[in-house]
Write a protein that holds these residues in place. Sequence first.
Motif, PDB file in Angstrom:
ATOM      1  N   ALA A  60      -8.606  -3.458  -0.366  1.00 28.97           N
ATOM      2  CA  ALA A  60      -8.921  -3.146  -1.751  1.00 28.97           C
ATOM      3  C   ALA A  60     -10.339  -3.531  -2.132  1.00 28.97           C
ATOM      4  O   ALA A  60     -10.737  -4.693  -2.038  1.00 28.97           O
ATOM      5  CB  ALA A  60      -7.937  -3.865  -2.672  1.00 28.97           C
ATOM      6  N   GLY A  61     -11.113  -2.518  -2.519  1.00 31.57           N
ATOM      7  CA  GLY A  61     -12.379  -2.766  -3.196  1.00 31.57           C
ATOM      8  C   GLY A  61     -13.497  -3.332  -2.349  1.00 31.57           C
ATOM      9  O   GLY A  61     -14.410  -3.960  -2.874  1.00 31.57           O
ATOM     10  N   ARG A  92     -14.732   1.167  -1.946  1.00 32.88           N
ATOM     11  CA  ARG A  92     -13.602   2.072  -1.772  1.00 32.88           C
ATOM     12  C   ARG A  92     -12.309   1.277  -1.529  1.00 32.88           C
ATOM     13  O   ARG A  92     -12.350   0.108  -1.147  1.00 32.88           O
ATOM     14  CB  ARG A  92     -13.828   2.983  -0.547  1.00 32.88           C
ATOM     15  N   TYR A  93     -11.205   1.972  -1.727  1.00 33.41           N
ATOM     16  CA  TYR A  93      -9.883   1.452  -1.356  1.00 33.41           C
ATOM     17  C   TYR A  93      -9.447   2.231  -0.121  1.00 33.41           C
ATOM     18  O   TYR A  93      -9.517   3.459  -0.109  1.00 33.41           O
ATOM     19  CB  TYR A  93      -8.896   1.642  -2.501  1.00 33.41           C
ATOM     20  N   VAL A  94      -9.038   1.515   0.913  1.00 32.61           N
ATOM     21  CA  VAL A  94      -8.635   2.166   2.164  1.00 32.61           C
ATOM     22  C   VAL A  94      -7.131   1.984   2.331  1.00 32.61           C
ATOM     23  O   VAL A  94      -6.641   0.844   2.410  1.00 32.61           O
ATOM     24  CB  VAL A  94      -9.391   1.567   3.365  1.00 32.61           C
ATOM     25  N   GLY A  95      -6.402   3.112   2.380  1.00 31.98           N
ATOM     26  CA  GLY A  95      -4.954   3.070   2.569  1.00 31.98           C
ATOM     27  C   GLY A  95      -4.599   3.336   4.022  1.00 31.98           C
ATOM     28  O   GLY A  95      -5.095   4.285   4.630  1.00 31.98           O
ATOM     29  N   ILE A  96      -3.723   2.494   4.567  1.00 30.61           N
ATOM     30  CA  ILE A  96      -3.353   2.583   5.977  1.00 30.61           C
ATOM     31  C   ILE A  96      -1.847   2.845   6.066  1.00 30.61           C
ATOM     32  O   ILE A  96      -1.055   2.186   5.394  1.00 30.61           O
ATOM     33  CB  ILE A  96      -3.717   1.262   6.690  1.00 30.61           C
ATOM     34  N   GLY A 103       1.159   3.954   9.156  1.00 28.57           N
ATOM     35  CA  GLY A 103       1.495   4.301  10.539  1.00 28.57           C
ATOM     36  C   GLY A 103       0.362   4.027  11.516  1.00 28.57           C
ATOM     37  O   GLY A 103       0.194   4.748  12.503  1.00 28.57           O
ATOM     38  N   GLY A 104      -0.421   2.994  11.237  1.00 26.30           N
ATOM     39  CA  GLY A 104      -1.496   2.614  12.163  1.00 26.30           C
ATOM     40  C   GLY A 104      -2.749   3.459  12.040  1.00 26.30           C
ATOM     41  O   GLY A 104      -3.686   3.313  12.825  1.00 26.30           O
ATOM     42  N   LYS A 105      -2.764   4.371  11.054  1.00 25.33           N
ATOM     43  CA  LYS A 105      -3.931   5.247  10.858  1.00 25.33           C
ATOM     44  C   LYS A 105      -4.513   5.048   9.461  1.00 25.33           C
ATOM     45  O   LYS A 105      -3.795   4.640   8.538  1.00 25.33           O
ATOM     46  CB  LYS A 105      -3.494   6.727  10.974  1.00 25.33           C
ATOM     47  N   ILE A 106      -5.768   5.398   9.300  1.00 26.53           N
ATOM     48  CA  ILE A 106      -6.372   5.433   7.972  1.00 26.53           C
ATOM     49  C   ILE A 106      -5.857   6.703   7.286  1.00 26.53           C
ATOM     50  O   ILE A 106      -6.099   7.813   7.766  1.00 26.53           O
ATOM     51  CB  ILE A 106      -7.910   5.419   8.065  1.00 26.53           C
ATOM     52  N   ALA A 107      -5.123   6.515   6.177  1.00 23.50           N
ATOM     53  CA  ALA A 107      -4.464   7.653   5.519  1.00 23.50           C
ATOM     54  C   ALA A 107      -5.167   8.058   4.231  1.00 23.50           C
ATOM     55  O   ALA A 107      -4.967   9.170   3.741  1.00 23.50           O
ATOM     56  CB  ALA A 107      -3.005   7.310   5.235  1.00 23.50           C
ATOM     57  N   ALA A 108      -5.961   7.169   3.647  1.00 26.35           N
ATOM     58  CA  ALA A 108      -6.655   7.513   2.393  1.00 26.35           C
ATOM     59  C   ALA A 108      -7.876   6.617   2.240  1.00 26.35           C
ATOM     60  O   ALA A 108      -7.865   5.451   2.638  1.00 26.35           O
ATOM     61  CB  ALA A 108      -5.728   7.316   1.200  1.00 26.35           C
ATOM     62  N   ILE A 109      -8.935   7.211   1.682  1.00 28.81           N
ATOM     63  CA  ILE A 109     -10.125   6.453   1.294  1.00 28.81           C
ATOM     64  C   ILE A 109     -10.422   6.887  -0.138  1.00 28.81           C
ATOM     65  O   ILE A 109     -10.729   8.052  -0.379  1.00 28.81           O
ATOM     66  CB  ILE A 109     -11.316   6.746   2.222  1.00 28.81           C
ATOM     67  N   SER A 110     -10.312   5.948  -1.067  1.00 33.92           N
ATOM     68  CA  SER A 110     -10.306   6.331  -2.479  1.00 33.92           C
ATOM     69  C   SER A 110     -11.254   5.456  -3.292  1.00 33.92           C
ATOM     70  O   SER A 110     -11.387   4.258  -3.036  1.00 33.92           O
ATOM     71  CB  SER A 110      -8.873   6.176  -3.012  1.00 33.92           C
ATOM     72  N   LEU A 131      -5.413   1.982  -4.783  1.00 34.39           N
ATOM     73  CA  LEU A 131      -4.264   2.562  -4.087  1.00 34.39           C
ATOM     74  C   LEU A 131      -3.145   1.522  -4.073  1.00 34.39           C
ATOM     75  O   LEU A 131      -3.390   0.326  -4.155  1.00 34.39           O
ATOM     76  CB  LEU A 131      -4.643   2.902  -2.632  1.00 34.39           C
ATOM     77  N   LYS A 132      -1.936   2.037  -3.927  1.00 35.97           N
ATOM     78  CA  LYS A 132      -0.758   1.174  -3.928  1.00 35.97           C
ATOM     79  C   LYS A 132      -0.366   0.873  -2.484  1.00 35.97           C
ATOM     80  O   LYS A 132      -0.235   1.794  -1.671  1.00 35.97           O
ATOM     81  CB  LYS A 132       0.380   1.932  -4.625  1.00 35.97           C
ATOM     82  N   GLY A 133      -0.147  -0.394  -2.182  1.00 36.30           N
ATOM     83  CA  GLY A 133       0.242  -0.753  -0.825  1.00 36.30           C
ATOM     84  C   GLY A 133       1.339  -1.788  -0.817  1.00 36.30           C
ATOM     85  O   GLY A 133       1.447  -2.595  -1.732  1.00 36.30           O
ATOM     86  N   LYS A 134       2.161  -1.740   0.248  1.00 32.45           N
ATOM     87  CA  LYS A 134       3.169  -2.802   0.412  1.00 32.45           C
ATOM     88  C   LYS A 134       2.455  -4.138   0.538  1.00 32.45           C
ATOM     89  O   LYS A 134       2.947  -5.162   0.108  1.00 32.45           O
ATOM     90  CB  LYS A 134       4.006  -2.530   1.669  1.00 32.45           C
TER      91      LYS A 134
END
Length: 482
Positions: free
Chosen positions: A33-34, A48-52, A54-61, A65-68
């Motif tokens: 985050a951030g 940026r916020y980087v969402g991961i 399944g072991g991959k980068i799934a979003a760059i925002s 982003l919401k994460g577990k």
Amino acid sequence: MRHLAGSFLLFALALRAPSPAAAQQPTYDLVLAGGRVMDPESGLDAVRYVGIRGGKIAAISATPLKGKTLLDAKGLVVAPGFVDLHAHGQDDENYRLYAMDGVTTALELEVGNEDVDGWYAAHAGKALVNYGVSSSHVRARMKVFNDPGALLPSGDGGHMVATQAQIEEIKTLVRRGLDRGGLGIGMGLQYTPAATRWEVLEIFRIAAERKAPIFVHNRFFGTKEPGGSVEAFEEVIGAAAITGAPLHIVHLNSMSLAATPQTLQMVTEARKRGLDVTTEAYPYSAGQTEIESALLDQFVGAPDSMLHKLQWAKTGERLNRDSFEKYRKEGGMVILHLNTPEMEAMAITSPLTAIASDAGVHLGKGHPRTAGSYARVLGYYVREQKALSLMDAIRKSTLMPAQRLEKLAPMFKAKGRIKVGADADISVFDPATVADHATYEKPAEYSSGFRYVIVNGVPVVVNGALATGIFPGRPARAPIHR
Ligand SMILES: [Zn+2]
């Protein structure tokens, strides 16, 4: 995530609640985050916020982003995980040092192995970081000549000229390793001085036929001719020109010493002529190798003033004629203080060189480059000396090594980058404090400043401390053909 039980406490400290703005978004396994995301391929350099997932980068925002799990990266640099093309140490002791230095992929390409399948099988499920190996000319030669050496030849594997029939045996082994997904070919001519120029061409021909990079430790170093750095660079660049092999010259710094300006010029000129020649360097003025290897032949009978440049890794003592002879019979690691800080800096700051550590320690003894190479580039060369930009240092540690391998092993197109779809191998560090602490006397001191290091989506460093009991490293391997 499933494997994180051992580091739960550390991990829990890094948790914080997702922001309301992210409430309607998909939930990622992990969100960085951030942070200041720096990607050398796209040039992205922004918060940026980087969402991961399944072991991959799934979003760059640009928005939360919401994460577990959320890891707060505010004020930190979020870079691709470092890809080390030259990592001899391939066990847990070494992997821990690498991870704490920001490395997420550690590859043994200079020496390689004669049994690529066996090598990968031996590391499966046991590695903190990603691991890989090349098909070895050095070790194929050792096998054909029944050499007793540990890593490198200490007998006939280095010193016997091969017949054409023996060259064919070596070639069969090298081809077999490439068939089984070896990451190119490893060659160490200073360790196999009996390999003829013709034998070299024969191996380069395999590299050309397979479009496999050949990682070469050249035949000589130094300014004295014959047998100097310029001649040694000519040999391998010439072999690349004749055969069409993609060539990667390892540790240009220690292969060049005072001839560094000349060898950098030679690589530049070869590239201008369209040859696929790349190189690498490590940020130290001393080298290290096995004292019983052929590289040390040049020190036999040398005066004490020369032998004093050698340091016995086990005890830290400088050598003289008596101790050199004694330890050469005994065998073990020796540190060679042969280069200058000026030549080291020239090699590291050249746009031609990837950063590669040439790492390896055993029971805490060895060379500080194992633990400190990448932090030293970021702390000393970028922050203190301002001799490299942060983006250039990141490029040398991530994108350049990934690009060297991606034509042979397409899986490397997903490494060395922060982009959607890339492997979630990520190093998050504080550019204001990142620093190396390993020394020649205490080589196994962890680097500091890496807040989070993530391998295939799994944090292996959390809040600057190593997670325990997890092995998320996967094989980095070329496609298996037959
Ligand atoms: Zn080497």
